[in-house]
Design a protein around this motif. Structure first.
Motif, PDB file in Angstrom:
ATOM      1  N   GLY A  15       0.794  -1.221   0.000  1.00 26.60           N
ATOM      2  CA  GLY A  15       0.000   0.000   0.000  1.00 26.60           C
ATOM      3  C   GLY A  15       0.823   1.266   0.000  1.00 26.60           C
ATOM      4  N   GLY A  16       2.110   1.123   0.184  1.00 29.22           N
ATOM      5  CA  GLY A  16       2.983   2.286   0.246  1.00 29.22           C
ATOM      6  C   GLY A  16       3.422   2.762  -1.124  1.00 29.22           C
ATOM      7  N   SER A  17       4.313   3.757  -1.122  1.00 28.79           N
ATOM      8  CA  SER A  17       4.772   4.384  -2.358  1.00 28.79           C
ATOM      9  C   SER A  17       6.289   4.482  -2.387  1.00 28.79           C
ATOM     10  CB  SER A  17       4.188   5.803  -2.465  1.00 28.79           C
ATOM     11  OG  SER A  17       2.784   5.772  -2.509  1.00 28.79           O
ATOM     12  N   LEU A  18       6.826   4.508  -3.597  1.00 33.44           N
ATOM     13  CA  LEU A  18       8.249   4.740  -3.832  1.00 33.44           C
ATOM     14  C   LEU A  18       8.399   5.504  -5.129  1.00 33.44           C
ATOM     15  CD1 LEU A  18      10.178   1.400  -3.110  1.00 33.44           C
ATOM     16  CD2 LEU A  18      10.411   3.556  -1.864  1.00 33.44           C
ATOM     17  N   ARG A  19       9.490   6.255  -5.225  1.00 35.40           N
ATOM     18  CA  ARG A  19       9.846   6.888  -6.484  1.00 35.40           C
ATOM     19  C   ARG A  19      11.214   6.391  -6.909  1.00 35.40           C
ATOM     20  NH1 ARG A  19       9.647  13.268  -7.786  1.00 35.40           N
ATOM     21  NH2 ARG A  19       7.481  12.668  -8.181  1.00 35.40           N
ATOM     22  N   LEU A  20      11.296   5.877  -8.118  1.00 34.12           N
ATOM     23  CA  LEU A  20      12.567   5.508  -8.716  1.00 34.12           C
ATOM     24  C   LEU A  20      13.002   6.602  -9.679  1.00 34.12           C
ATOM     25  CD1 LEU A  20      11.965   1.734  -9.580  1.00 34.12           C
ATOM     26  CD2 LEU A  20      12.766   2.745  -7.433  1.00 34.12           C
ATOM     27  N   SER A  21      14.301   6.849  -9.699  1.00 34.90           N
ATOM     28  CA  SER A  21      14.854   7.841 -10.617  1.00 34.90           C
ATOM     29  C   SER A  21      15.942   7.216 -11.463  1.00 34.90           C
ATOM     30  CB  SER A  21      15.425   9.034  -9.842  1.00 34.90           C
ATOM     31  OG  SER A  21      14.409   9.700  -9.117  1.00 34.90           O
ATOM     32  N   LEU A  80       9.877   7.008 -11.996  1.00 38.40           N
ATOM     33  CA  LEU A  80       8.748   6.093 -11.920  1.00 38.40           C
ATOM     34  C   LEU A  80       8.153   6.237 -10.533  1.00 38.40           C
ATOM     35  CD1 LEU A  80       7.183   3.837 -13.468  1.00 38.40           C
ATOM     36  CD2 LEU A  80       8.599   2.194 -12.190  1.00 38.40           C
ATOM     37  N   ASP A  81       6.977   6.837 -10.461  1.00 36.54           N
ATOM     38  CA  ASP A  81       6.252   6.942  -9.199  1.00 36.54           C
ATOM     39  C   ASP A  81       5.387   5.698  -9.043  1.00 36.54           C
ATOM     40  OD1 ASP A  81       5.769  10.508  -9.452  1.00 36.54           O
ATOM     41  OD2 ASP A  81       7.262   9.363  -8.340  1.00 36.54           O
ATOM     42  N   MET A  82       5.591   4.999  -7.950  1.00 40.14           N
ATOM     43  CA  MET A  82       4.875   3.750  -7.703  1.00 40.14           C
ATOM     44  C   MET A  82       4.029   3.912  -6.451  1.00 40.14           C
ATOM     45  SD  MET A  82       7.928   1.029  -8.551  1.00 40.14           S
ATOM     46  CE  MET A  82       8.898   1.507  -7.125  1.00 40.14           C
ATOM     47  N   ASP A  83       2.712   3.811  -6.635  1.00 45.87           N
ATOM     48  CA  ASP A  83       1.765   3.939  -5.528  1.00 45.87           C
ATOM     49  C   ASP A  83       1.011   2.628  -5.342  1.00 45.87           C
ATOM     50  OD1 ASP A  83       1.109   7.200  -6.832  1.00 45.87           O
ATOM     51  OD2 ASP A  83       2.343   6.706  -5.069  1.00 45.87           O
ATOM     52  N   TYR A  84       0.398   2.488  -4.172  1.00 41.52           N
ATOM     53  CA  TYR A  84      -0.394   1.291  -3.868  1.00 41.52           C
ATOM     54  C   TYR A  84       0.397   0.016  -4.183  1.00 41.52           C
ATOM     55  CZ  TYR A  84      -3.942   4.927  -4.001  1.00 41.52           C
ATOM     56  OH  TYR A  84      -4.646   6.089  -3.790  1.00 41.52           O
ATOM     57  N   LEU A  85       1.616  -0.016  -3.727  1.00 39.89           N
ATOM     58  CA  LEU A  85       2.501  -1.131  -4.031  1.00 39.89           C
ATOM     59  C   LEU A  85       1.987  -2.423  -3.418  1.00 39.89           C
ATOM     60  CD1 LEU A  85       5.857   0.758  -3.710  1.00 39.89           C
ATOM     61  CD2 LEU A  85       5.197  -0.630  -5.676  1.00 39.89           C
ATOM     62  N   LYS A  86       2.234  -3.503  -4.156  1.00 42.64           N
ATOM     63  CA  LYS A  86       1.792  -4.838  -3.754  1.00 42.64           C
ATOM     64  C   LYS A  86       3.025  -5.740  -3.608  1.00 42.64           C
ATOM     65  CE  LYS A  86      -2.323  -4.340  -6.678  1.00 42.64           C
ATOM     66  NZ  LYS A  86      -3.089  -4.942  -7.811  1.00 42.64           N
ATOM     67  N   PRO A  87       2.914  -6.812  -2.837  1.00 41.40           N
ATOM     68  CA  PRO A  87       4.051  -7.741  -2.730  1.00 41.40           C
ATOM     69  C   PRO A  87       4.522  -8.251  -4.094  1.00 41.40           C
ATOM     70  CG  PRO A  87       2.456  -8.189  -1.009  1.00 41.40           C
ATOM     71  CD  PRO A  87       1.834  -7.150  -1.905  1.00 41.40           C
ATOM     72  N   GLU A  88       3.617  -8.408  -5.023  1.00 39.25           N
ATOM     73  CA  GLU A  88       4.000  -8.907  -6.341  1.00 39.25           C
ATOM     74  C   GLU A  88       4.767  -7.886  -7.172  1.00 39.25           C
ATOM     75  OE1 GLU A  88       0.943  -8.987  -4.954  1.00 39.25           O
ATOM     76  OE2 GLU A  88      -0.629  -8.643  -6.464  1.00 39.25           O
ATOM     77  N   ASP A  89       4.895  -6.668  -6.676  1.00 39.19           N
ATOM     78  CA  ASP A  89       5.744  -5.666  -7.335  1.00 39.19           C
ATOM     79  C   ASP A  89       7.214  -5.826  -6.948  1.00 39.19           C
ATOM     80  OD1 ASP A  89       3.118  -3.303  -6.762  1.00 39.19           O
ATOM     81  OD2 ASP A  89       3.613  -4.286  -8.671  1.00 39.19           O
ATOM     82  N   THR A  90       7.483  -6.707  -6.015  1.00 34.21           N
ATOM     83  CA  THR A  90       8.847  -6.940  -5.578  1.00 34.21           C
ATOM     84  C   THR A  90       9.702  -7.466  -6.729  1.00 34.21           C
ATOM     85  OG1 THR A  90       8.205  -7.376  -3.291  1.00 34.21           O
ATOM     86  CG2 THR A  90      10.314  -8.283  -4.022  1.00 34.21           C
ATOM     87  N   ALA A  91      10.803  -6.788  -7.002  1.00 34.54           N
ATOM     88  CA  ALA A  91      11.674  -7.151  -8.125  1.00 34.54           C
ATOM     89  C   ALA A  91      12.870  -6.206  -8.153  1.00 34.54           C
ATOM     90  CB  ALA A  91      10.928  -7.053  -9.449  1.00 34.54           C
ATOM     91  N   VAL A  92      13.813  -6.528  -9.005  1.00 33.20           N
ATOM     92  CA  VAL A  92      14.853  -5.567  -9.349  1.00 33.20           C
ATOM     93  C   VAL A  92      14.328  -4.751 -10.524  1.00 33.20           C
ATOM     94  CG1 VAL A  92      17.220  -5.222 -10.140  1.00 33.20           C
ATOM     95  CG2 VAL A  92      16.689  -7.094  -8.554  1.00 33.20           C
TER      96      VAL A  92
END
Length: 125
Positions: A15-21, A80-92
């Motif tokens: 449910g959290g968010s991250l930003r990748l640059s 890349l703004d990533m919101d509502y993150l799910k466990p299945e988004d786990t990756a490199v």
């Protein structure tokens, strides 16, 4: 040559968010399409999102409505703004750049000429 350096990965709760640059340097005038890919253990590398030099975007169905790709041509950066993150988004997550111009077929990793080193994103409670 083009160099790509990613930053911003880490551990986040569901449910959290991250930003990748991704910062690009070198012969950046050659780049047309930039993209984010991801690869989880045991899986193939998959396209997450891509963006043309003119701002056209395309997203994987699994991230539509949750992730947003943005390109700053003046700063030579893609985020890349990533919101509502799910466990299945786990990756490199990898930043990639293609000299090939935008087209529906430029989704396979084989079309991308330059890659970053990758940044780990882990979604877990």
């Amino acid at each position: 040559q083009v160099q790509l350096v990613e930053s911003g990965g880490g551990l986040v709760q569901p449910g959290g968010s991250l930003r990748l640059s991704c910062a690009a340097s070198g012969s950046i005038f050659r780049i047309n399409v930039m993209a984010w890919y991801r690869q989880a253990p045991g899986n193939e590398r998959e396209l997450v999102a891509r963006i043309s030099s003119g701002g056209l975007t395309d997203y994987a169905n699994s991230v539509k409505g949750r992730f947003t790709i943005f390109r700053d041509n003046a700063k030579h950066m893609v985020t890349l703004d990533m919101d509502y993150l799910k466990p299945e988004d786990t990756a490199v997550y990898y930043c990639a750049a293609a000299v090939t111009k935008w087209s529906p077929s430029v989704v396979s990793p084989v079309f991308y000429d330059y890659w970053g080193q990758g940044t780990q994103v882990t979604v877990s409670s």
